[in-house]
Design a protein around this motif. Structure first.
Motif, PDB file in Angstrom:
ATOM      1  N   PRO B  49       0.265  16.270  51.616  1.00 46.49           N
ATOM      2  CA  PRO B  49       0.166  17.599  52.600  1.00 46.49           C
ATOM      3  C   PRO B  49       1.091  18.332  51.938  1.00 46.49           C
ATOM      4  O   PRO B  49       1.992  18.526  50.920  1.00 46.49           O
ATOM      5  N   PHE B  50       1.110  19.939  52.440  1.00 47.82           N
ATOM      6  CA  PHE B  50       1.321  21.285  51.662  1.00 47.82           C
ATOM      7  C   PHE B  50       2.087  21.392  52.972  1.00 47.82           C
ATOM      8  O   PHE B  50       1.330  22.188  54.182  1.00 47.82           O
ATOM      9  N   SER B  51       2.844  22.643  52.602  1.00 54.88           N
ATOM     10  CA  SER B  51       3.645  23.407  53.534  1.00 54.88           C
ATOM     11  C   SER B  51       2.683  24.485  53.554  1.00 54.88           C
ATOM     12  O   SER B  51       3.241  24.597  55.439  1.00 54.88           O
ATOM     13  N   LEU B  68       5.351  15.626  56.093  1.00 55.07           N
ATOM     14  CA  LEU B  68       6.316  16.325  55.352  1.00 55.07           C
ATOM     15  C   LEU B  68       7.652  16.466  56.280  1.00 55.07           C
ATOM     16  O   LEU B  68       8.443  15.757  55.754  1.00 55.07           O
ATOM     17  N   THR B  73       6.630  11.815  50.022  1.00 56.94           N
ATOM     18  CA  THR B  73       6.407  12.436  48.909  1.00 56.94           C
ATOM     19  C   THR B  73       5.017  12.791  47.664  1.00 56.94           C
ATOM     20  O   THR B  73       4.902  12.144  47.573  1.00 56.94           O
ATOM     21  N   THR B  74       5.404  13.539  47.012  1.00 59.53           N
ATOM     22  CA  THR B  74       4.426  13.237  46.037  1.00 59.53           C
ATOM     23  C   THR B  74       4.447  11.411  45.246  1.00 59.53           C
ATOM     24  O   THR B  74       3.311  11.141  45.594  1.00 59.53           O
ATOM     25  N   ASP B  75       5.058  11.299  44.787  1.00 56.76           N
ATOM     26  CA  ASP B  75       5.741   9.881  44.870  1.00 56.76           C
ATOM     27  C   ASP B  75       5.692   8.875  45.886  1.00 56.76           C
ATOM     28  O   ASP B  75       5.559   7.684  45.425  1.00 56.76           O
ATOM     29  N   LEU B  98      -3.143  23.302  45.185  1.00 56.49           N
ATOM     30  CA  LEU B  98      -2.566  22.930  43.302  1.00 56.49           C
ATOM     31  C   LEU B  98      -1.135  23.132  43.000  1.00 56.49           C
ATOM     32  O   LEU B  98      -0.708  22.581  42.158  1.00 56.49           O
ATOM     33  N   ASN B  99       0.092  23.792  43.775  1.00 58.11           N
ATOM     34  CA  ASN B  99       1.123  23.690  43.760  1.00 58.11           C
ATOM     35  C   ASN B  99       1.992  22.563  43.779  1.00 58.11           C
ATOM     36  O   ASN B  99       2.374  22.332  42.561  1.00 58.11           O
ATOM     37  N   PRO B 100       1.374  21.870  44.361  1.00 57.65           N
ATOM     38  CA  PRO B 100       2.675  20.087  44.705  1.00 57.65           C
ATOM     39  C   PRO B 100       1.824  19.752  42.694  1.00 57.65           C
ATOM     40  O   PRO B 100       2.317  19.480  42.828  1.00 57.65           O
ATOM     41  N   PHE B 102       0.797  21.087  40.583  1.00 59.54           N
ATOM     42  CA  PHE B 102       1.377  22.395  39.400  1.00 59.54           C
ATOM     43  C   PHE B 102       2.829  21.622  39.391  1.00 59.54           C
ATOM     44  O   PHE B 102       3.050  21.316  37.814  1.00 59.54           O
ATOM     45  N   HIS B 103       3.132  21.714  40.010  1.00 58.99           N
ATOM     46  CA  HIS B 103       4.830  21.298  39.847  1.00 58.99           C
ATOM     47  C   HIS B 103       5.360  19.839  39.586  1.00 58.99           C
ATOM     48  O   HIS B 103       6.104  19.492  39.407  1.00 58.99           O
TER      49      HIS B 103
END
Lengths: 394, 258
Positions: B49-51, B68, B73-75, B98-100, B102-103
């Motif tokens: 999921p992304f904001s 969310l 979370t990604t973890d 991409l941002n999650p 990349f981050h």
């Protein structure tokens, strides 16, 4: 690496559906920017319709009061529709028309860019639809009605957090659904390439005029130029023709809201980190998992979680300096300018005025600075009154 | 050893199912993935999921926000996939902005993908020009960055297809994800252009929701991708969606069988 980079910033991080359209936009822009007929038409509209060139006004009372550097105001607030936004809208809507588009769409936060887009669309006979966060629609009902008067259709955006970033999301979604006849008039120096370059070029008229005007006024360049930064279009326009002048300090003022330490702010350079969002690699306010944060500022026009890639680069190479300015400081500067010079400026621009008040007294009287007064403040009067505990209906 | 993307296309037309991780919670996602496998899904796309999911219609946007909000979370998604791997070796890919990724750090992200047997990733905001961003790091960990082809791709098809890995995600319609009653794009000519450039499998997604649509589209490609229709079932039944998802996926997969 892809096109449209400012150092490591920029790029084209968009769904495949939009790629050919962005490539076409870049080709067409590169053609028209060199086309004498296009430029003649653009200049004519900027001058005769928007009222350019805008004045460079020597703020003598403010200069005396602060007791330091000479202060000049670049009066973008005197443009038609009351802000610098019209410069970009005239350029992009004219370009869209040349490209054969019949419809323009735009995002808007407080409504200034939406009003400017609707204005030029009305003038040039284009269909216009504006996406605006539902919360922003409620806060700025007057601008919603203004856009409707101009013949635009306003879509309140109910997704996400219902503010500017969500309006950008929704406009991109709309564009991906209909590119054939539609151009997205992006309102700031952000988004995927070629938008940061196109918007900067159309806003660069600010510094092109200002550089010449100050040389005429005092025979030398200023020591500093100061502008507020949300996405960063008025600042990029104000900085651009001074970038090569090493002696001119470039100062961008970010919205520090209730203070950086409170977390309630929109100061991307002060508190953001590298990321990829809205089509560009740049700095963003985000959490430890790369989710974009909700940001806050008293100024709806600075209430954006990112910053244009060219600003991120100017910061990275140390050419420009970005400073946080709080709501309190901006409101005081808003009132100060009204009292001192008889000018009610936009609360966005008041962030730049606030910074000038801090640094002018530290400079000598043979130095000078230009503040970009990006917009007028009529739209903010009710909010400032509320901030001071006075209820007036708008 | 987890099975790979190519295994998903080995037994005829593939049914590829999308689900948003953490909607309504990760335990439910884990259960639903197993239900979809049991119902015949050949490959699962697990949505991170992304904001601000700019390529999604309202159904998946809302799923992302629910996920969310539930603390996904990604973890925690990696942990969930790790648990899932105790129970299944089915091919799994991620779908995420991409941002999650990349981050999280490309190296760290794709190393974890390798550990838990994720064999590909679909990144809707990473077009051909930008795939250099992470393609090599992903490949070093055995993860394919899956390319997309849209109705507007035209002259770009050849370049995209010839460098594609895993499978090609063919976007059926303009706009964003979401159920559509009719798909008007000339998919046959897009697929024929793809075939001239590559022999990796091509699956069609965006808008597909009925067995009839799936059967019709599968006739000209190697698989169909269904997302919003499944996410809509989760939205309707929450933690009780298991049997409904099973029935739906079973019906869709049956429509793809010769």
């Amino acid at each position: 690496m892809s096109r449209g980079r400012f150092g490591k910033f920029g790029g084209q991080y968009v769904p495949e559906t939009l790629m050919n359209e962005l490539i076409r936009l870049e080709e067409q822009y590169n053609f028209y920017k060199k086309d004498p007929a296009f430029n003649a038409e653009l200049t004519k509209l900027l001058n005769e319709y928007a009222g350019r060139p805008s004045r460079l006004y020597y703020a003598e009372k403010m200069t005396k009061d602060l007791g330091g550097a000479k202060i000049y105001l670049k009066r973008e607030d005197l443009n038609h529709t009351g802000a610098h936004k019209i410069n970009n809208c005239i350029g992009q809507v004219l370009l869209a028309k040349k490209m054969g588009k019949t419809r323009v769409i735009a995002e808007t936060g407080a409504g200034q860019h939406g009003v400017a887009t609707a204005t030029v669309a009305a003038l040039l006979g284009m269909e216009c639809e504006v996406f605006m966060g539902k919360l922003d629609c409620e806060r700025q009902r007057l601008n919603v009605y203004r856009m409707e008067l101009l013949g635009a259709k306003v879509h309140p955006v109910e997704s996400g957090t219902q503010v500017l970033k969500d309006a950008v999301n929704e406009t991109m979604r709309e564009w991906a659904g209909r590119v054939d006849d539609t151009h997205y008039v992006l309102g700031s120096v952000m988004g995927p390439h070629p938008f940061p370059t196109i918007v900067r070029d159309f806003q660069a008229v600010i510094s092109r005029e200002a550089r010449q005007q100050i040389l005429e006024a005092q025979g030398k360049l200023p020591d500093a130029v100061v502008a507020c930064v949300g996405g960063g279009s008025n600042a990029m326009g104000m900085f651009y023709h001074f970038i090569g002048d090493e002696g001119v300090k470039l100062i961008g003022c970010e919205a520090a809201g209730r203070g950086i330490e409170t977390g309630e702010h929109a100061a991307t350079i002060a508190d953001g980190s590298l990321g990829v969002f809205h089509g560009m690699k740049s700095l963003f306010c985000q959490n430890e998992y790369g989710q974009i944060k909700e940001v806050y500022s008293i100024s709806a026009g600075l209430d954006y979680p990112g910053i244009g890639p060219e600003h991120a680069w100017l910061h990275d190479i140390g050419r420009a300096e970005y400073v946080p300015v709080t709501d309190d400081e901006a409101v005081e500067a808003f009132e100060y300018l009204a009292r001192t010079e008889g000018i009610i400026c936009a609360i966005e621009s008041a962030h730049a005025v606030a910074q000038a008040r801090k640094i002018a007294p530290l400079m000598s009287s043979d130095q000078s600075m230009i503040i970009c007064l990006s917009g007028r403040g009529d739209k903010d009067v009710a909010a400032i009154a509320r901030y001071r505990g006075i209820q007036i209906s708008d | 050893m987890a099975r790979r993307i190519k295994d998903a296309f080995a037994g005829g037309k593939a049914f590829i199912a999308f689900i948003t991780a953490g909607d309504p919670n990760l335990a439910a996602t884990e259960e639903y993935i197993l239900e979809m496998e049991r119902a015949g899904a050949d490959l699962i796309e697990i949505g991170i999921p992304f904001s601000d999911p700019i390529a999604e219609g309202v159904v998946i946007q809302e799923a992302d926000l629910r996920a969310l909000k539930s603390g996904t979370t990604t973890d925690k998604i990696f942990d969930m996939v790790g648990r899932l791997r105790q129970k299944t070796d089915m091919p799994l890919v991620f779908m995420g902005y991409l941002n999650p990724v990349f981050h999280y750090g490309y190296e760290r992200f794709f190393a974890r993908c390798e550990e838990c047997g994720i064999s590909g990733i679909i990144i809707p905001d990473l077009p051909y020009e930008e795939k250099g961003e992470c393609e090599a790091i992903a490949a070093a960990h055995g993860v394919d960055v899956i390319s997309m082809i849209a109705p507007t791709s035209e002259s770009r098809i050849r370049a995209i297809a010839s460098e594609a890995r895993g499978f090609l995600y063919v976007v059926s319609s303009m706009g964003v994800t979401g159920v559509r009653s009719e798909i008007k794009t000339d998919l046959a000519s897009i697929l024929s252009a793809i075939r001239k450039a590559t022999d990796i499998p091509a699956a069609v997604g965006f808008g597909i929701n009925t067995p009839e649509q799936a059967a019709k589209i599968a006739a000209i490609c190697d698989g169909v991708i269904v997302g919003s229709a499944i996410v809509r079932i989760v939205a309707q039944y929450g933690t009780e969606a298991g049997p409904h998802i099973y029935e739906y996926v079973k019906r869709m997969k049956e429509a793809l069988r010769p």
